[in-house]
Every structure is written in C-alpha cells, then in structure tokens.
Design an enzyme around this catalytic site. Structure first.
Site, PDB file in Angstrom:
ATOM      1  N   HIS A 260     -35.287  -4.065  25.777  1.00 54.20           N
ATOM      2  CA  HIS A 260     -33.848  -3.889  25.991  1.00 54.20           C
ATOM      3  C   HIS A 260     -33.206  -3.452  24.674  1.00 54.20           C
ATOM      4  O   HIS A 260     -33.291  -4.172  23.679  1.00 54.20           O
ATOM      5  CB  HIS A 260     -33.251  -5.207  26.480  1.00 54.20           C
ATOM      6  CG  HIS A 260     -31.794  -5.109  26.820  1.00 54.20           C
ATOM      7  ND1 HIS A 260     -31.341  -4.376  27.878  1.00 54.20           N
ATOM      8  CD2 HIS A 260     -30.697  -5.627  26.219  1.00 54.20           C
ATOM      9  CE1 HIS A 260     -30.022  -4.457  27.929  1.00 54.20           C
ATOM     10  NE2 HIS A 260     -29.608  -5.217  26.929  1.00 54.20           N
ATOM     11  N   ASP A 262     -29.665  -2.453  23.227  1.00 54.34           N
ATOM     12  CA  ASP A 262     -28.227  -2.298  23.443  1.00 54.34           C
ATOM     13  C   ASP A 262     -27.783  -1.008  22.765  1.00 54.34           C
ATOM     14  O   ASP A 262     -28.037  -0.797  21.577  1.00 54.34           O
ATOM     15  CB  ASP A 262     -27.483  -3.519  22.905  1.00 54.34           C
ATOM     16  CG  ASP A 262     -27.668  -4.724  23.826  1.00 54.34           C
ATOM     17  OD1 ASP A 262     -27.601  -4.539  25.047  1.00 54.34           O
ATOM     18  OD2 ASP A 262     -27.917  -5.826  23.318  1.00 54.34           O
ATOM     19  N   ASP A 372     -28.923  -6.869  31.773  1.00 55.21           N
ATOM     20  CA  ASP A 372     -28.028  -7.595  30.873  1.00 55.21           C
ATOM     21  C   ASP A 372     -26.598  -7.101  31.000  1.00 55.21           C
ATOM     22  O   ASP A 372     -26.145  -6.333  30.173  1.00 55.21           O
ATOM     23  CB  ASP A 372     -28.523  -7.372  29.431  1.00 55.21           C
ATOM     24  CG  ASP A 372     -27.666  -8.096  28.413  1.00 55.21           C
ATOM     25  OD1 ASP A 372     -27.147  -9.164  28.741  1.00 55.21           O
ATOM     26  OD2 ASP A 372     -27.516  -7.580  27.289  1.00 55.21           O
ATOM     27  N   HIS A 577     -22.484  -1.963  28.247  1.00 57.80           N
ATOM     28  CA  HIS A 577     -22.085  -3.352  28.497  1.00 57.80           C
ATOM     29  C   HIS A 577     -21.707  -4.163  27.260  1.00 57.80           C
ATOM     30  O   HIS A 577     -21.329  -5.333  27.404  1.00 57.80           O
ATOM     31  CB  HIS A 577     -23.128  -4.089  29.356  1.00 57.80           C
ATOM     32  CG  HIS A 577     -24.493  -4.218  28.733  1.00 57.80           C
ATOM     33  ND1 HIS A 577     -25.554  -3.445  29.124  1.00 57.80           N
ATOM     34  CD2 HIS A 577     -24.974  -5.032  27.776  1.00 57.80           C
ATOM     35  CE1 HIS A 577     -26.629  -3.792  28.429  1.00 57.80           C
ATOM     36  NE2 HIS A 577     -26.304  -4.752  27.595  1.00 57.80           N
TER      37      HIS A 577
HETATM   38 ZN   LIG Z   1     -27.640  -5.874  26.425  1.00 52.50          ZN
END
Ligand SMILES: [Zn+2]
Length: 1057
Positions: A260, A262, A372, A577
C-alpha cells in the site's frame, strides 16, 4: 546418536528455541549469529547531497565527495547519492555475496543505470544480493549507486509518526560492507520461527503445538551453528514436519503480495514517485526469484508516474503482468476517498483508471481495491458494476471504534440494488508479514466461517511502501499445506474471488453504506481543500458542458479533450484518501492548493474559449453570454459586470424553456436596466411589516426581517435566526423557543488521529457562541436582493462575519460567511433547531440520498454522531420540512430536531497549520411544504453550487436564447454532458442522468442538438449491445428505477460547414 528424551517443560523449551534464533541474545553462539559469514568493507564510498530529486543520469554526473560509514546527511526531504565501489574477495568464490547496507531514510540501489532494489531498515531490506554464487570467472569489481531519500517509510514526523515533519532531521549511514550470506542458515531460521509460531499460536492444549515445539527443540539439539554439516539433518526434520498434510476441510488462504503506497500523506507527491520505484523494483526481483509469487498493484496514477520516470521498470512490470505475476487491480486512478468525491468524480476514477490499465496492461481490472479509506458510499456498488467490476476488496471497517462489522465475505448492495461480492481479509490488515500468528488470526477472525472457506492474505510493508520481502515469501511457501494450519497458496484476486463465488449461495447481504465508525473529522478537516474540490468539480462540469455545446454548434471548435483529461486527473489525484480528507502534511496541502488553482485558471480559460466559439458568427453587439449549466429553468439574481469594473444585480429570467440547460444572451445595457422585480423587502426592525403576524413580538431593537413573498426570515440583534416562515402557509420552521444560525464551539481533542478523528465526547463540551446585541445591520436594501449583515467574535482569536441574503423569487435564504480562524483543537459548527419531528434525516450522497437516524437508540445509531453529506440535508415530517444546503461543506449531523453543519476544525497533526486563517463559505436554509423531492430541494442545492455563468463574449452572443437539453421529469437529473472518450475529436457526446427522488419513473429527454443516433452505454462508455434507442422528434424516452444512473452516447450529425 541423539541423547535420550529429556523431561520437557513447555516454556523453557520454547524460550530455548527463541534464544537460538534471537537477533539480540547469544548471537555469539546461536544460529542467527551465523546468518552472515566473512565480511569486508566496500572499496570506496563517496556521496553527493542535494535538495532536489534528480534523475539518475543527472545525479551521477555530480561532484561526489569521499564519505564513510557513520557520516550524517540531510536534512529532511533532501537526497544523498552514494557511489559504492566494491571488490569481492577472490576467496569468496562459490559463496552467496551481499552488499549489507544500513542507513536511515529510504534507499534505492542503481546498477548499470537501472534501479534494482529498495533498501530500508524499516522495510527489513538491508541487504542487496550481489551474486547467488560467485563464479571463478565472474567480475568481482563493481560500482553501484545508492540513492537515499531523507525521509522514512512513514515520513519524518517530529517525535511521533503523525506529528508535523521535523525539517531539521539528520540521517546516518551505519553500515556499508560486503558479506557472505549463508542461505542454509536462513532456511533453518525461517523454519524454526514458523515452528515457534505454531507452538505459541496453537497453544498448550493442542497436540500439533507440541509436535511443532518438539521438532524445533530436536533441531536445536542437532544443529551446531559452527558446523554447517549438521544443518541438513535439522532441515530434514523440519521438512518432515511441514510435509505432514492437512485434511480436505482445511481453510485456504490466498496470499497476495501487496504494497500500500499512499499517493501522498506524510510525504509529498514527488516522493511517492520514488517510493513506487523503490517498492516495485524490489517486487520485480522477488517475482524473478519466485515464479509462484503474485503481486497485486493498485492506482493507475502511480503506474503512470513510474512509466514516465522509470521506463525500464515499467517495461518489466508489463512483462510480469503478461506472466500473471504482476496483477494491476482496483480499476481507479488513485485509491480515492470513499465519501467526499462527487458521483461524477467517482465515475472518472474508474474511467481514467480502467482506460490506463487497458492501454498499458491489455486488460481492465475486475475488482475494486480500496483497502484503506474512511468509509464507502452506498452508491459505489452501482458505479463498480457499470465499470465492469463485480468484486470489491477492502478492510478498513475493521477499524470501527464501536461496532464490529458482522462479515468478511458478503454481498454489498448499494442504493439502487446493485450487488458486488465483497471481501475483507479476515486478518484485518493489508500489511501482513507471513507469520503463523497472522495466518491463524485470518482463520479465527473470519466472521463467515461455515459460509466460505477462502480468505485473502495481503502481505508486504505498506502505507509508505516497502512491500514484501524474500523472508515473507519463504515463510508462506513453507506453509503451503501443513496439518494444524490453513492451506496457504500464492494467488491472484481473480482466483480468490472465483473461489468465493463458489460459496455465493451461502453469503449474506449488507444493504446501504459501509460507514466507518472512525475518522469522522475528515469530512471537515482542511476546509480549503474541501472547497477546492467542490469548486473544481463544478468547473470541470461546466467546461465539459459548454465545450460539448460548442462542439455541436461550431464546425471549427476543437473539444479540449487532452486538457480536460489533465485537469480531471489532477482533481482525481487530490481525491486520494489522505488528501481530500485533509489528513496530509502541509507540503501536500500546499501542492493540492496549487492543483486546484491550476484547474481553476485553466478551466476558466477553457470556459472562455467555449463561450467564444458559441458566440462566433452571430450578428449583434458584443456582450455577455449567460449560461445555465443545469437542466431546469432558473430565475435568479446575478451580479453582472458593468463597464469600469463595477457590478450590478440583475434578475435573470428564463422565459419558457429558453434557459434550460442552455444559453441566453444579454448585453450590458439590457441588464443594467433589469426591470425591477417584486422587491425583496428589507425592513429594519423599527418598522416591522404590518400584518406580518406570526410569532409574538420580538424586541424591536436591532432585529431585521427579510421577506421575498416566499419566505420570511427574522434575525435577532446578534444575527441568530428567530423565525423562518413559509409565507403562503404561515408555517414556522424554527423550533419553538429556540434560535437557528447558532454557532457553537466544541473542544476537539481526539485519542490519537488528530486530523482524522472527532470523538463522541466532543458533544459534551458544546458552547454556544454568543454575539453582542446591536451588531446586526441592513446590507443590500431592496431591489432584487435584501440582506443583513453582522460580526461575531467567536473567541479572543477568531471572528466571523456573515451576510444573510434573500433574493427575489428564491426559496432559500443564504448565509455568506467569512471566518478568521485561529484556534487549537476546537470545532466550529452551526445549528438549526427545526420545528420538525422525524426519526430520520436525509443526506445527499453521490447520485442520490440516504436516510440516517436522528436518535441514538443503538450503538450503530450513536456511532454515527458525525456523518457526511454532499450539497444538502433535510429533516422532514409529513407535509413539511427544513433543508440545509451548502456550497463546500461535508460534515454534518442531525440529532433530534437540530440540523448541524460542521464548519471548521483545528487539529495540529500532521499539519500544524491546517485551517488557520481566512475562510469563506455559504450555506442556505430552505423550509418547504410537502416532501423535499416535490419541493425542489435538490435543484435548489444544485443552483447554490452551480451559479449562472456570465461569460464575457468577445464576439456577439447568440441573438436568441437557446436550450440544448431538458428532461420532462423533476426526478431525473442530467448530471454530465461531455465528449465521448472513445471518439477524441469525434462528434459523439456522452450524457449522464440519474434518478434523484428514489422512484421508478419514465421521462423524456428533449434535445435541440443535431443528434443522429442515441444509444445507452455503461460508465466506461461502452455501447449497450441492445442497440440504438428510438429517437422521436429529437426526444428520447428513458425509464429509471430508484437512484439508477444511466449514460447515453449521442452521435451528432456532421458539423455544419
Ligand atoms: Zn492509505
């Protein structure tokens, strides 16, 4: 010959094995201490420090200075490039040789001009394999570069992870050496750790636990770390144990490598580009070494970055995608927030994402992947379905603070009834390490035991990137099928979901939104980002509509497809997000604001260009082009520019159908002389309206009444709303004895996640902000607009001014608000107690609305003490209601009869400056008879958000007003008009409509454009195989079910020459 079995104590035996593999204790004599053999320093180390993120070719040209282990470099966000010259000793022929590198920050190894592996201590990557087995003839001298970014996997927070970054942080290189790696020791360590995991995880009352522990103990007995020849026997014991198979009923775990990343969070966007390279190049290496290993990779934007910055790596990813090892997933441009983006923006996430995946990897994604994010709109299932996606994977609901979500595998049914097969990895994480503990947790926590026997297991360091390691892969390989544990197989999302499909008859269904009972502050934090988001969604809507009309009407006009794609991608990027949610650091927020500014300025240029094309060739004086970008008639007061820079107010009428979703022309002189409409009556309280009736006489000193014949608004001398009456019925909307427009301050100190969380207990700290009598003054007086104005001191540091505006003909009163906000851990809201009683309130969401309770009966009810909404919310009882509209807010709540809009927060982490300073926003109140649907709350909220456009026309504006589209039913909204993606430069338009009332409805779409053919299409603009729709007199009949979204592909006739 082994010694006779001793009496074995469970705990001492366990700890004995632990010490044998410990990296801390007894490394002088244990097995871990033998992982690396001989070592030697690198031949030469030099470095070059730069504040820039330079491409490799440029960086290696720079002036490198001698460096050594122990050197410091930095500060935060800088980059230190190391040149590592090394010579492997001849004596190491036949051995596996590693470069052991330990430094702070995130490193990337370059070899022969290509990135080859990431190096981060936090991601357990501190060693780069130079050779698996050094051959006699192999070159032994080599130059590598290590590019070290001065930030950790999770940024550079000062003190704690989510604290604002420390700009002064320094970094250090603590190891740079060559060493012989003992692969056989590594294998034994992996086995012993797994055996320990089983012994502990299965527990003392489990037979298999003892078998694992005794096997490990026996291996320790046999193994002499100083004598490698003892290793094979120990290894054989382990193999025998792990080779004891489980039964047919074993649960199957689908192990998927994942990382993951971001897209921006505690680090800026630009660092993410490098995080992708560091993480994925390591994945490429793992895929090469482990042909069974499969990696799922989401977010088209990140792949697009890698394509432009690291084309070699991109080509390798494509190669592994062909082999099925690298699996692009998700279908979206970025992993966006699941609450705040508009319906159209969510569609564009998939449209941009899927087309990128198809173009670069030959295939669209078949699952939506959003592990997420902070909640999931009830409209997502329909959007997914219409984007070719029937499967959904996430896990964030495991973060619920109050209620534990009852499923891990289920059907999720959206607002319109669309269903998608949904899976939450039962281990409740997307960053597994491959331990036995996690594997057991995955089985134990599964809430759908008995219904399904398959689970996903996402392994690899995540959030800041990093991804899987060889050790994780080795662990999972060993656990492929052993008695006492679930079966573990490397798998793809496709295999996982097809296994789950096999059990679909048993699965339960969850209807409606997946509300995350945490992070509810993200609906409000960083008000300027929220405002930029809403505004840019509007600008792109208007540009697309106007450009489409220009394309239809002008042969010369070129639809700005490429520019619109750029601008959309910028907007979609900011809907990540941790960006639109406001949970990012200051650096990211600043970049986001630049993105919005870019969209505003380039968007406005595109609007002017489309306006110019629409005006060309018509006779008449230069003027203003007035555009209504909404699909219904509007009569509104508009501020129009006058020569010399001044403005005047004009009432823009729409006669007949003329201004429905179309244009009308107005020249300056005409508008300056706008006929006096029935005046919005402004009277200061000294002279109350005779016969106004209604509530008992208020104090006449300083209060103000605004009345436009539709509603009558009374404000007390401090600006609070004491009465709001629907004139025709005399019905009062403000609760008896209460006041509306009441600003309230709350203490807002969450437990940890500062920018993210507002806790339930903040409600216990409610403090009304009281104004000073006499601050209310009459603003605009009479004509087409009346207004009152006041100042309010919120606290010693913060103040607010507000203009309360009532326009002629307008069914709502607007509150233009300016706030100077300088607070710490405070939450500002505004409340409207309504004379309405209902157990539920309605909130707008993407392409529709939903109800939430107004009471706290159950834990599921009270956990929604702070919710999100888009442009409106409404509290209605039979026959009457009150709607609260807004132009850039998302946080809201309705408790009892009080509607509350969340305005500003003041968290300090991870951005210490967030929301400090000046803000401007508008909300509006609309009392209504009947239902909100029949009363027109939805068009009113659109009008507030999409003001009529008055565009200066360089040439003459079209002489006659003109309307392009109109829809016969108020239940159906024509949301979007754009050029079809599939026909860049072609004359095809796509229209998106949705049913907004929650009803089955037939309607007619009227079009005045030269339409040759109309056919339904999906959200990816693929034609409905059923073929064209019958066109009758430029009309189309459409049938909708509640909240259904439909898209139409219109083929226009060739351009007029
Ligand atoms: Zn995230």
């Amino acid at each position: 010959m082994a010694a006779a079995p001793a009496l074995k104590h469970w705990r001492t035996t366990l700890e004995r094995v632990e010490k044998f593999v410990s990296p801390l204790y007894f490394t002088d004599c244990n097995l871990r201490g033998r992982l690396f053999g001989d070592s030697c320093p690198v031949a030469e180390l030099s470095s070059f420090l730069t504040p820039e993120r330079l491409p490799y070719q440029e960086a290696v040209q720079q002036d490198f200075r001698p460096a050594q282990v122990g050197d410091s470099f930095g500060p935060t966000w800088w980059t230190c490039w190391f040149r590592v010259e090394l010579t492997i000793p001849e004596a190491w022929v036949g051995q596996e040789v590693h470069l052991r590198w330990e430094s702070d920050g995130e490193g990337l190894v370059w070899r022969d001009g290509e990135p080859v592996q990431g190096l981060t201590k936090e991601g357990e990557k501190t060693s780069y394999v130079l050779t698996d087995k050094l051959g006699e003839e192999d070159p032994r001298s080599l130059t590598l570069y290590v590019e070290v970014a001065c930030n950790g996997l999770l940024g550079a927070g000062k003190g704690t992870m989510i604290a604002a970054p420390d700009p002064e942080k320094m970094f250090q290189v603590s190891r740079a050496e060559l060493a012989v790696f003992h692969r056989d020791v590594h294998k034994l360590l992996v086995d012993l750790e797994l055996l320990l995991g089983m012994a502990k995880g299965l527990g003392e009352d489990n037979q298999r636990s003892y078998q694992a522990l005794y096997t490990a103990n026996q291996m320790v007995n046999i193994c002499d770390p100083a004598q490698p020849e003892t290793f094979p026997v120990a290894q054989a014991l382990a193999s025998k144990f792990f080779g004891q198979r489980g039964g047919e009923s074993q649960h199957t775990i689908h192990a998927l490598g994942h990382c993951h990343i971001d897209t921006a969070w505690l680090w800026p966007f630009k660092e993410t580009v490098r995080k992708c390279a560091r993480s994925w190049v390591t994945v490429v290496q793992l895929m090469e070494r482990n042909p069974e290993f499969i990696f799922a990779c989401s977010q088209a934007q990140q792949l697009a970055w890698v394509k432009s910055h690291y084309p070699g790596l991109h080509a390798r990813l494509q190669e592994f995608a062909c082999r099925g090892q690298f699996v692009p997933v998700g279908g979206t441009w970025v992993e966006m927030d699941g609450n705040l983006p508009s319906g159209e923006a969510m569609v564009r996430q998939f449209l941009q994402g899927q087309s990128f995946f198809l173009q670069e990897f030959g295939k669209m994604c078949s699952e939506f992947w959003l592990p997420d994010t902070f909640g999931y709109s009830a409209q997502l299932p329909q959007i997914m379905r219409s984007c070719g996606i029937g499967h959904f994977l996430t896990q964030k609901l495991s973060w619920n603070l109050v209620n534990s979500f009852p499923h891990h595998t289920f059907f999720w049914e959206g607002l319109d009834g669309s269903r998608v097969l949904t899976h939450f990895p039962p281990g409740d994480s997307y960053g597994m390490q491959g331990s036995v503990e996690e594997v057991l947790k995955t089985v134990a926590k599964n809430r759908d035991k008995g219904r399904t026997n398959h689970s996903a297991f996402l392994f690899g360091f995540g959030d800041g990137g990093g991804g899987p390691t060889q050790t994780m892969v080795d662990r999972l390989k060993r656990l492929c099928n052993t008695d006492g544990l679930p079966r573990v197989q490397f798998s793809s999302p496709e295999r996982l979901f097809s296994a789950l499909e096999g059990h679909s008859g048993q699965l339960c269904t969850w209807v409606g939104e997946l509300f995350l009972e945490l992070h509810n502050g993200t609906y409000t934090t960083h008000a300027q980002i929220k405002k930029g988001n809403r505004e840019c969604e509007r600008i792109l809507h208007d540009v697309e509509l106007l450009s489409s009309l220009a394309l239809a009407r002008s042969a010369q006009f070129l639809y700005p497809a490429a520019q619109l794609q750029d601008l959309w991608r910028l907007l979609l990027l900011n809907q990540f997000h941790d960006v639109v949610t406001g949970s990012c650091i200051q650096l990211v927020a600043e970049e986001a604001m630049c993105h919005y500014e870019d969209i505003r300025s380039r968007g406005n240029t595109l609007l002017s260009a489309a306006a110019a094309a629409l005006c060309a060739g018509e006779p008449g004086p230069e003027g203003l082009l007035i555009v209504n970008t909404l699909p219904w008639k509007r009569t509104e007061v508009l501020a129009l520019p006058r020569p010399g820079g001044a403005h005047c107010l004009g009432l823009i009428p729409s006669s007949g159908d003329s201004a429905q979703h179309g244009l009308c022309s107005c020249s300056h002189p005409h508008l300056a002389a706008a006929p006096a409409a029935p005046a919005a009556c402004v009277c200061s309280a000294g002279a109350p309206q005779p016969g106004a009736g209604g509530p008992p006489p208020t104090k006449t000193d300083g209060s103000v009444t605004l009345d436009n014949g539709i509603i009558r608004v009374r404000l007390d001398p401090t600006g609070r709303l004491t009465s709001l009456v629907l004139v025709a019925s005399g019905r009062e909307a403000v609760a008896e004895g209460a006041v509306g427009n009441q600003f309230v301050l709350f203490d807002d100190v969450p437990l940890y996640w500062d920018a993210w969380d507002v806790m339930d207990y903040h409600l216990e700290t409610r403090k009304p902000v009281l104004g000073q009598a006499g601050t209310l003054a009459v603003g605009t007086q009479g004509g087409v607009r009346g207004s009152a104005w006041f100042l309010l001191q919120i606290s010693p540091n913060s103040r607010l001014s507000q203009e309360v505006v009532l326009d002629v003909g307008c069914p709502y009163v607007r509150f233009h608000t300016e706030v100077h906000w300088h607070e710490a851990h405070k939450f500002l809201k505004v409340e409207f107690p309504a004379r309405v009683r209902s157990p539920q309130a309605t909130f707008e969401v993407q392409f529709g609305h939903l109800q939430r309770p107004t009471h706290y009966n159950t834990s599921w009810d009270w956990a929604r003490f702070e919710v999100w909404a888009h442009r409106w919310m409404d509290l209605s009882e039979h026959g009457f209601g009150l709607a609260l509209l807004n132009d850039c807010k998302y946080g809201a709540s309705v408790r009892g009869s009080v509607l509350s809009l969340s305005l500003l927060r003041a968290p300090k982490s991870p951005d210490a400056t967030v929301d400090m300073g000046r803000h401007e926003f508008t909300y509006a109140l609309m009392p209504h008879e009947g239902s909100f649907q029949d009363a027109g709350v939805i068009p009113a909220a659109y009008s507030l958000n999409f003001p009529l456009l008055a565009l200066p026309a360089p040439g003459p504006a079209p002489a006659a007003a003109w309307s392009a589209f109109s829809v016969s039913s108020p239940a159906v909204v024509l949301e979007t008009v754009k050029q079809a993606e599939t026909s860049l430069q072609g004359r095809k338009l796509v229209l998106r409509l949705y049913e907004a009332h929650g009803s089955h409805v037939d309607c007619w779409l009227h079009m005045s454009l030269p339409v040759q053919e109309a056919v339904l299409c999906d959200l990816l603009e693929r034609r409905d195989p059923a073929g064209p729709l019958p066109l009758r007199d430029s009309r189309l009949k459409l049938t909708f079910s509640p909240f259904q979204v439909q898209s139409l592909l219109l083929v226009l006739q060739p351009a007029p020459s």
